[in-house]
Design an enzyme around this catalytic site. Sequence first.
Site, PDB file in Angstrom:
ATOM      1  N   CYS A   2      -0.718  14.398 -17.114  1.00 26.84           N
ATOM      2  CA  CYS A   2       0.667  13.933 -17.148  1.00 26.84           C
ATOM      3  C   CYS A   2       1.585  15.130 -17.403  1.00 26.84           C
ATOM      4  CB  CYS A   2       0.939  12.902 -18.230  1.00 26.84           C
ATOM      5  SG  CYS A   2      -0.031  11.420 -18.077  1.00 26.84           S
ATOM      6  N   ARG A  27      -1.346  19.999 -13.617  1.00 25.55           N
ATOM      7  CA  ARG A  27      -1.889  19.243 -14.746  1.00 25.55           C
ATOM      8  C   ARG A  27      -2.703  18.047 -14.278  1.00 25.55           C
ATOM      9  NH1 ARG A  27       0.681  20.677 -19.475  1.00 25.55           N
ATOM     10  NH2 ARG A  27       0.354  18.691 -20.485  1.00 25.55           N
ATOM     11  N   TRP A  77      -1.131  10.710 -14.935  1.00 19.78           N
ATOM     12  CA  TRP A  77      -2.574  10.675 -14.688  1.00 19.78           C
ATOM     13  C   TRP A  77      -3.056   9.421 -15.388  1.00 19.78           C
ATOM     14  CZ3 TRP A  77      -7.395  10.894 -17.115  1.00 19.78           C
ATOM     15  CH2 TRP A  77      -8.461  11.339 -16.329  1.00 19.78           C
ATOM     16  N   ASN A 103       3.937  11.446 -22.407  1.00 21.72           N
ATOM     17  CA  ASN A 103       2.651  12.092 -22.146  1.00 21.72           C
ATOM     18  C   ASN A 103       1.829  11.890 -23.415  1.00 21.72           C
ATOM     19  OD1 ASN A 103       0.583  13.823 -21.511  1.00 21.72           O
ATOM     20  ND2 ASN A 103       1.768  15.685 -21.844  1.00 21.72           N
ATOM     21  N   GLY A 104       0.577  11.420 -23.278  1.00 20.96           N
ATOM     22  CA  GLY A 104      -0.260  11.200 -24.458  1.00 20.96           C
ATOM     23  C   GLY A 104      -0.785   9.777 -24.475  1.00 20.96           C
ATOM     24  N   GLU A 487     -21.704  27.605 -13.937  1.00 23.23           N
ATOM     25  CA  GLU A 487     -20.290  27.769 -13.598  1.00 23.23           C
ATOM     26  C   GLU A 487     -20.092  27.800 -12.079  1.00 23.23           C
ATOM     27  OE1 GLU A 487     -17.620  27.332 -14.935  1.00 23.23           O
ATOM     28  OE2 GLU A 487     -16.138  28.481 -13.830  1.00 23.23           O
ATOM     29  N   LYS A 491     -17.820  25.073 -10.114  1.00 21.72           N
ATOM     30  CA  LYS A 491     -16.700  25.452  -9.232  1.00 21.72           C
ATOM     31  C   LYS A 491     -16.836  24.741  -7.891  1.00 21.72           C
ATOM     32  CE  LYS A 491     -14.276  26.693 -11.297  1.00 21.72           C
ATOM     33  NZ  LYS A 491     -14.403  26.911 -12.704  1.00 21.72           N
ATOM     34  N   GLU A 494     -16.309  20.833  -8.165  1.00 25.44           N
ATOM     35  CA  GLU A 494     -14.980  20.299  -8.454  1.00 25.44           C
ATOM     36  C   GLU A 494     -13.978  20.489  -7.317  1.00 25.44           C
ATOM     37  OE1 GLU A 494     -13.275  21.932 -12.033  1.00 25.44           O
ATOM     38  OE2 GLU A 494     -13.929  23.934 -11.533  1.00 25.44           O
ATOM     39  N   HIS A 510     -40.445  21.838 -13.100  1.00 25.58           N
ATOM     40  CA  HIS A 510     -40.604  20.691 -14.001  1.00 25.58           C
ATOM     41  C   HIS A 510     -39.838  19.474 -13.497  1.00 25.58           C
ATOM     42  CE1 HIS A 510     -42.752  23.220 -16.781  1.00 25.58           C
ATOM     43  NE2 HIS A 510     -41.778  24.114 -16.676  1.00 25.58           N
ATOM     44  N   LYS A 609      -5.618  19.716 -15.229  1.00 20.63           N
ATOM     45  CA  LYS A 609      -5.774  21.071 -15.765  1.00 20.63           C
ATOM     46  C   LYS A 609      -5.889  21.043 -17.283  1.00 20.63           C
ATOM     47  CE  LYS A 609      -5.751  25.567 -15.299  1.00 20.63           C
ATOM     48  NZ  LYS A 609      -7.011  26.131 -14.773  1.00 20.63           N
TER      49      LYS A 609
HETATM   50  C1  F6R Z   1     -13.150  23.832 -14.513  1.00 21.76           C
HETATM   51  C2  F6R Z   1     -12.156  23.530 -15.492  1.00 21.76           C
HETATM   52  C3  F6R Z   1     -12.507  22.591 -16.588  1.00 21.76           C
HETATM   53  C4  F6R Z   1     -11.993  23.148 -17.916  1.00 21.76           C
HETATM   54  C5  F6R Z   1     -12.209  22.127 -19.045  1.00 21.76           C
HETATM   55  C6  F6R Z   1     -11.797  22.682 -20.385  1.00 21.76           C
HETATM   56  O1  F6R Z   1     -12.672  24.693 -13.535  1.00 21.76           O
HETATM   57  O2  F6R Z   1     -11.092  24.043 -15.438  1.00 21.76           O
HETATM   58  O3  F6R Z   1     -13.862  22.343 -16.641  1.00 21.76           O
HETATM   59  O4  F6R Z   1     -12.672  24.327 -18.179  1.00 21.76           O
HETATM   60  O5  F6R Z   1     -11.469  20.972 -18.775  1.00 21.76           O
HETATM   61  O6  F6R Z   1     -10.458  23.049 -20.381  1.00 21.76           O
HETATM   62  P1  F6R Z   1      -9.889  24.080 -21.423  1.00 21.76           P
HETATM   63  O7  F6R Z   1     -10.544  25.377 -21.161  1.00 21.76           O
HETATM   64  O8  F6R Z   1      -8.428  24.091 -21.156  1.00 21.76           O
HETATM   65  O9  F6R Z   1     -10.221  23.551 -22.785  1.00 21.76           O
END
Ligand code: F6R
Length: 614
Positions: A2, A27, A77, A103-104, A487, A491, A494, A510, A609
Site C-alpha cells: 500500500c 510497494r 495491496w 496503510n497498515g 537467491e 530471483k 519471483e 536424497h 517491496k
Molecule cells: C526478493 C525480495 C524479498 C525481500 C523480503 C524482505 O527479491 O525482495 O524477498 O527480500 O520481502 O524484505 P526486506 O529486506 O525489506 O526486509
Amino acid sequence: MCGIVGYIGNKPAVDILINGLHQLEYRGYDSAGVALQCEDKINIYKAEGKLENLSSELTLHKREFENATMGIGHIRWATHGAPTVINAHPHTCNCGSLVIVHNGIIENHKELKALLEKKGAKFRSQTDTETVAHLIAYKYEQTRNLTEAVRLATKEIEGAYALCVMHKNEKNKLVATKRNAPLLVGVGEGEYFVASDVPATIPYTKKAMYLHDNEIVTLTLNGMKLINPDGIELAQKIETLPWEPVALSKMGYKHFMLKEIHEQPDVIRNILVGKLHCAEENISLNEVKLTKDTLKELNRIQIIACGTSLHAAMVGKYIIENFCGIAVDVEASSEYIYRKTVTDSKTLVIGVSQSGETADTLTAIKQSKAKGSHILIITNRPDSAMAREADSLLSVNAGIEVSVAATKSYIAQLVSFYLLALYMAEIKGSLDNATLQSIKTDLMIVPQKIEQILSNKESIQQCARHYANTKDFIYIARGINYPTALEGALKLKEISYINATGYPAGELKHGPIAMLDESMPVLSILMKGSVYEKLLSNSEEAKARNARMIALTNSKDEKLKELFEFIIEVPDIQELLSPIIAIIPLQLIAYYISEYLGKDVDQPRNLAKSVTVE
Ligand code: F6R
C-alpha cells in the site's frame, strides 16, 4: 505494501497525486484511488488493477476536478477484502464528507465496527480501513475539528496505520498521522506533500519531515502544525534529504532492475568508503556500538531476516563463523517470532532488511530487544522503523531500490556482513594477518570484477533465452554458495514465475534427483575452493540423469565442456568472497528470462517491496 499520497498547495492536485502513486508502485498494489477537494464536495475516483485504469477513469471525469488543488491518493495491496473498486481507498463515512486513505492493519476493526454500527455507521466495504473513516467521522461530529477528531480516534485504534484525512467542511486542510507504518511530509514553497516514501516527494522538494509514531500533523496553505497524542505542539524537524530525483529514474535502462544490477559496483565502492581504506589498516566500523570487550566475549549471534535478506544473512553466518569462530544461527523472522527463542543480553541479534519495515523482522527484533539483546540492524533505510530499534545501525547506502526484486541491496548487505565479520575478527584476533589482508585486498577489487561480468552480459542473455521456456529450474551449490543458489532461484521464481529451487548439491541424491530428466535445467555454482570437486561429482550425478547442465564457474578447466551444455564464466575470486561475484549472472539470468517472457519485471504479480503485514 500500500502507498499513501496527499497534496495541498496551488497546483493541480490530480497530477501530483497520480505521479506520486506511480513513484510508490514498487510497494506492490492491486487497486488504486484518489479523492479531490472540489467546489462543494470531495470527489472520489477508484479503479481495480494498475494505475493506468485509474488514469482512464480520471480522464472520463476530468472536468469535475480541474481546479482541485488538494487531495489524497492510495494504492492498495489487498489484505481485508478482495482487490475490488468498493474495497479500494479512499474510504468515507456514511455521507462522504470525511475521506481517508490508510496503510497498515487495524487489529481491533471488528470490535470498532460493531460499536460504530450501533451508532448508525453503514459499512460498504470489507476493509478494516472503513472502520477508521467512520470512527473519525463520529469524533468529528462531537468536536467539529478534524485534527482533534483524528487525535481522539487514533487513541481507540489498535494496530499499524499511516493515515491521511480530509473533510468537506474543512477546506484546504489535510491531517496525517502514523503508528508502525512509514509516513513523511514533503515541504515545498507554499505546498505540502504527504507520502509513504521519499520517491513520491523527492521530484518536488528535498525538504521533508518524517513523522514519528503517534504524532499528528495538520497541513494548511498557511503552514503546518505538529502535535503529540496529548495535543501538545511539537517542534518541527524538517531535514534535507540526501536523495536525488535522478536516482529514481531508469537512466536509459529498460527496467529499474537492470539499472540496479548495473549500480552494484558503485554500491560496493560506496560502502567501503571510510570503512576499508587499505589492506594494511584495520576496518573502521564506528556504527557498531558494542565495546571491544563485549565483542570479544560474544559467544552467540542470531540473525533474523526474510527473503533475499535471509540469503544475505546465510552468507553472513558462514563468514562470521569462519572469520571469528562465533556460533551464528540464522532464522526466517516469521518462524523466529512464534517459538520460544533463547536470547539474552549476551546474544547479539542482527536484523537484516532492505526496507527496514518488514513486519515479521520488526516484530522479531522487538522481541529480542525486550529480552535485553544488543540489536544490530543492517538496512538500506536508516529512516525506517527497524533503524529506530537499533542499538547499532549499519546503513548499507545502496540508494533507493525501486524494482521489487532485490539486487543491489543484497550485494550491499553481503558487503556489510564482510566488513562486520572482518571487524570482529580483527578485534578478536581470530584470523591471521595474511588471510585478513588477502580478503581485504580482494574485497576492494570486487567492483571491477562485477564490471567485467556486466560488460560481458550478452553471453548470459543468450543462456537465459536458451532456457526461458522451461517450467522448472534447479540451482545447486555447496558451502558458502548454497545461499547463492537459493537467491538465484528466488530471483527467477519471483519475476518469471518459473518454479525454481536451490539445493545444497549433496542433498540431490536424497530426493530431488528423482525430478531430473532431459527437460530439467540444473545450474551448478561451481566456484573454485573447498567444495569444487564435490560439486563436480554432484553435477556428474545430475548429468547421468540427462539433466540440462549449466555451469557458473571461475574455473578454466577444459573438461567442464564435456559435462555442461552452457558455461558462464566469471572472473577469478577467492572462495570466501565468491558469493558477491556468483550472484551477478544469476540476477541477470532471472532478468533476461523475465524480460524475454514479457513479464512485469519491476512489479511482479502478488509481490510488494515492503511487506508490512505479518
Ligand atoms: C526478493 C525480495 C524479498 C525481500 C523480503 C524482505 O527479491 O525482495 O524477498 O527480500 O520481502 O524484505 P526486506 O529486506 O525489506 O526486509
